[in-house]
Scaffold this motif. Structure first.
Motif, short mmCIF file in Angstrom:
data_model
loop_
_atom_site.label_atom_id
_atom_site.label_comp_id
_atom_site.label_asym_id
_atom_site.label_seq_id
_atom_site.Cartn_x
_atom_site.Cartn_y
_atom_site.Cartn_z
N ALA A 2 -0.72 8.54 -3.69
CA ALA A 2 -1.02 7.50 -2.48
C ALA A 2 -2.26 6.74 -2.40
CB ALA A 2 -0.88 8.25 -1.35
N ASP A 3 -2.37 5.46 -2.23
CA ASP A 3 -3.43 4.69 -1.94
C ASP A 3 -4.35 5.20 -0.59
OD1 ASP A 3 -2.80 2.93 -3.81
OD2 ASP A 3 -1.45 2.15 -2.46
N VAL A 4 -3.68 5.85 0.35
CA VAL A 4 -4.08 6.11 1.42
C VAL A 4 -3.32 7.19 2.16
CG1 VAL A 4 -3.20 4.33 2.80
CG2 VAL A 4 -5.24 5.30 3.55
N ALA A 5 -3.86 8.33 2.90
CA ALA A 5 -3.10 9.18 3.53
C ALA A 5 -3.42 9.24 5.19
CB ALA A 5 -3.60 10.57 3.29
N ILE A 6 -2.68 9.30 5.86
CA ILE A 6 -2.42 9.50 7.43
C ILE A 6 -2.03 10.80 7.66
CG2 ILE A 6 -1.70 8.03 9.64
CD1 ILE A 6 -1.04 5.66 7.96
N ASP A 7 -2.99 11.37 8.43
CA ASP A 7 -2.69 12.80 8.99
C ASP A 7 -2.59 12.85 10.43
OD1 ASP A 7 -3.18 15.90 9.09
OD2 ASP A 7 -4.84 15.12 10.53
N PHE A 8 -1.49 12.94 10.86
CA PHE A 8 -1.25 13.31 12.44
C PHE A 8 -0.37 14.70 12.16
CE2 PHE A 8 -2.20 9.97 15.16
CZ PHE A 8 -2.68 8.95 14.14
N SER A 9 -1.13 15.83 11.98
CA SER A 9 -0.38 17.12 11.72
C SER A 9 -0.58 17.99 13.09
CB SER A 9 -0.99 17.82 10.64
OG SER A 9 -2.29 17.81 10.60
N ILE A 10 -1.30 19.08 12.99
CA ILE A 10 -1.61 20.00 13.89
C ILE A 10 -2.93 20.71 13.65
CG2 ILE A 10 0.93 20.83 14.15
CD1 ILE A 10 0.07 23.51 12.41
N MET B 138 0.87 -1.14 0.12
CA MET B 138 0.01 -0.03 0.11
C MET B 138 0.96 1.30 0.08
SD MET B 138 -3.14 0.51 2.73
CE MET B 138 -2.22 0.90 4.36
N LYS B 139 0.40 2.28 -0.75
CA LYS B 139 1.31 3.59 -0.98
C LYS B 139 0.73 4.47 -0.07
CE LYS B 139 3.30 2.97 -5.46
NZ LYS B 139 2.77 2.29 -6.64
N ILE B 140 1.49 4.98 1.00
CA ILE B 140 1.01 5.63 2.14
C ILE B 140 1.73 7.23 1.86
CG2 ILE B 140 0.89 6.05 4.53
CD1 ILE B 140 1.15 3.14 4.87
N ALA B 141 0.90 8.37 2.12
CA ALA B 141 1.09 9.62 2.34
C ALA B 141 0.92 10.14 3.67
CB ALA B 141 0.24 10.52 1.44
N LEU B 142 1.97 10.70 4.38
CA LEU B 142 2.04 11.37 5.70
C LEU B 142 1.83 12.64 5.79
CD1 LEU B 142 5.05 8.84 7.08
CD2 LEU B 142 2.72 8.37 7.38
N LEU B 143 0.81 13.10 6.29
CA LEU B 143 0.39 14.48 6.33
C LEU B 143 0.79 14.84 7.93
CD1 LEU B 143 -3.00 14.33 4.42
CD2 LEU B 143 -0.71 14.58 3.72
N GLY B 144 2.00 15.31 7.95
CA GLY B 144 2.57 15.44 9.08
C GLY B 144 3.64 14.74 9.43
N VAL C 115 -8.54 8.91 3.94
CA VAL C 115 -7.71 9.52 4.84
C VAL C 115 -8.17 8.98 6.17
CG1 VAL C 115 -9.21 11.45 4.65
CG2 VAL C 115 -6.87 11.94 5.58
N VAL C 116 -7.07 8.50 6.87
CA VAL C 116 -7.10 8.42 8.51
C VAL C 116 -6.62 9.69 9.10
CG1 VAL C 116 -6.05 6.98 10.26
CG2 VAL C 116 -7.05 6.08 8.12
N SER C 117 -7.35 10.16 10.06
CA SER C 117 -6.67 11.21 11.07
C SER C 117 -6.76 11.07 12.34
CB SER C 117 -7.57 12.51 10.49
OG SER C 117 -6.93 13.61 11.28
N GLY D 159 -2.08 1.36 15.53
CA GLY D 159 -3.70 1.22 15.24
C GLY D 159 -4.00 2.31 13.90
N ALA D 160 -3.33 3.13 14.07
CA ALA D 160 -3.17 4.12 12.58
C ALA D 160 -3.06 3.26 11.44
CB ALA D 160 -2.68 5.32 12.80
N VAL D 161 -2.06 2.71 11.39
CA VAL D 161 -1.88 1.74 10.06
C VAL D 161 -2.75 0.61 9.91
CG1 VAL D 161 0.09 0.23 8.95
CG2 VAL D 161 0.74 2.21 10.36
#
Ligand code: NDP
Ligand SMILES: O=C(O)C1=N[C@H](C(=O)O)C[C@H](O)C1
Length: 234
Positions: free
Chosen positions: A42-50, A1-7, A68-70, A210-212
Motif C-alpha cells: 500500500a502507498d498509505v494505510a487508513i485505520d478505522f478499527s477498534i 493511490m494504493k490504500i490498505a484498510l485496517l478495519g 498511516v491515517v487513523s 475527510g479520511a481519504v
C-alpha cells in the motif's frame, strides 16, 4: 493511490466506496484475526478499527514506512508512544478524533467561543454526544477533543468528567441511540438564556471523505500531522 484498510467495518466500507470513486485502489482489507499481511503493497494505510487494535496497526505501518491515517477512538493513552515511534522510524501519521471537515471547523469555533465565554462567569458549560448503540467507547473521541478545546481556553474548567459537574469539571453526557452517526452539542447556560453550538452528522460519508482527503495529503510526507495541517486552519 494504493490504500490498505485496517478495519473493514462500517467506516472501512464507507471509505472504500469514496476512495474508489476518487480513483484509488484498495489493495488490502484487514479485519479481526488477520495477522499475516503485507502492508508494504500500500502507498498509505487508513485505520478505522477498534481501540485494542489501533496502536498495533499503526505501529506496524511505522515499522514498514507506510504513511498511516487513523480515526479509531478510545486508544489515546498510547498516542504519545505512537508519535515517538513515528519520529524514530521516520514514518508519517495523522490521527483525528473526527475527520469530517465540518467538525474540524466546529473544533475551532468551540475554542474561540470558550475563550469569549471564559470572561462571563454566569454561564456554565456542558456537553452532550449522541451515537449509535454499537459504539465501544464513551465519551466519543470528538467529545474529548471538544472538551480539551474548552479546558485549554476557559479559566473555570480543568478537566472533563462523564455526568459530573462538581468543582472545575466539565460534564459530558454520552447517549446511545440506534443508528445515530454522531451528534455533538456544546451548551452554555445562564439564568437568562442558553447558547448552543452543534454538529450533526447525517451519515458516515463526511468522516470517510475527510479520511481519504487526509490520506491523499499524507501520502508522500514524513512526520506527525493533524487535520488542521491538512485543511490549513487553526
Ligand atoms: N475519526 C473519525 O472521523 C471517526 C472515527 N470512528 C471510529 O472508528 C472506529 C471504527 O468505527 P466503525 O467502523 O463504526 O466500527 P466497526 O465496528 O464497524 O468496525 C471496526 C472493524 O475493525 C475490525 N477489527 C477488529 N479487530 C481488528 C484488528 N486487529 N485489526 C483490524 N481490524 C480489526 C472489526 O472486526 P470485528 O467486527 O470482526 O471485530 C470491525 O470490522 C471506532 O473507534 C470509531 O469510534 C468512527 C467514525 C468516524
Ligand atoms: O464511533 C463512531 O461512530 C464515531 N466515532 C468518532 C468519535 O468517537 O468521536 C467520530 C464520530 O463521532 C463517529
Amino acid at each position: 493511490m494504493k490504500i490498505a484498510l485496517l478495519g473493514y467495518g462500517r467506516m472501512g466500507q464507507t471509505i472504500e466506496k469514496i476512495a474508489v470513486d476518487r480513483g484509488h485502489e484498495i489493495v488490502l482489507r484487514v479485519d479481526k484475526g488477520d495477522t499475516e499481511y503485507d502492508i508494504t503493497k500500500a502507498d498509505v494505510a487508513i485505520d478505522f478499527s477498534i481501540p485494542d487494535a489501533a496502536f498495533n496497526n499503526i505501529s506496524n505501518c511505522f515499522y514498514h514506512q507506510v504513511p498511516v491515517v487513523s480515526g479509531t477512538t478510545g486508544w489515546l493513552d498510547k498516542y504519545n508512544e505512537a508519535v515517538s515511534l513515528c519520529k524514530e522510524k521516520k514514518g508519517a501519521f495523522i490521527y483525528a478524533s473526527n475527520f469530517s471537515l465540518g467538525v474540524n471547523i466546529f473544533f475551532e469555533l468551540n475554542k474561540s467561543l470558550a475563550k469569549m465565554m471564559s470572561q462571563l462567569e454566569q454561564y456554565k458549560v456542558s456537553m452532550e454526544e449522541i451515537h449509535h448503540t454499537k459504539k465501544l467507547d464513551a465519551p466519543s473521541g470528538t467529545a474529548i477533543t471538544l472538551a480539551e478545546g474548552i479546558i485549554d481556553n476557559h479559566e473555570a474548567y480543568t478537566e472533563w468528567k462523564l455526568n459530573d459537574s462538581s468543582g472545575s469539571s466539565l460534564p459530558i453526557s454520552a447517549k446511545r441511540v440506534d443508528d445515530v452517526p454522531g451528534t455533538h452539542t456544546v451548551t452554555y447556560e445562564s439564568e437568562v438564556d442558553t447558547l448552543m453550538i452543534q454538529h450533526k452528522a447525517h451519515s458516515r460519508q463526511g468522516f470517510a471523505l475527510g479520511a481519504v482527503i487526509a490520506a491523499e495529503w499524507l501520502k508522500e510526507k514524513t512526520g506527525v500531522f493533524t487535520m488542521n495541517d491538512v485543511l490549513n486552519i487553526g
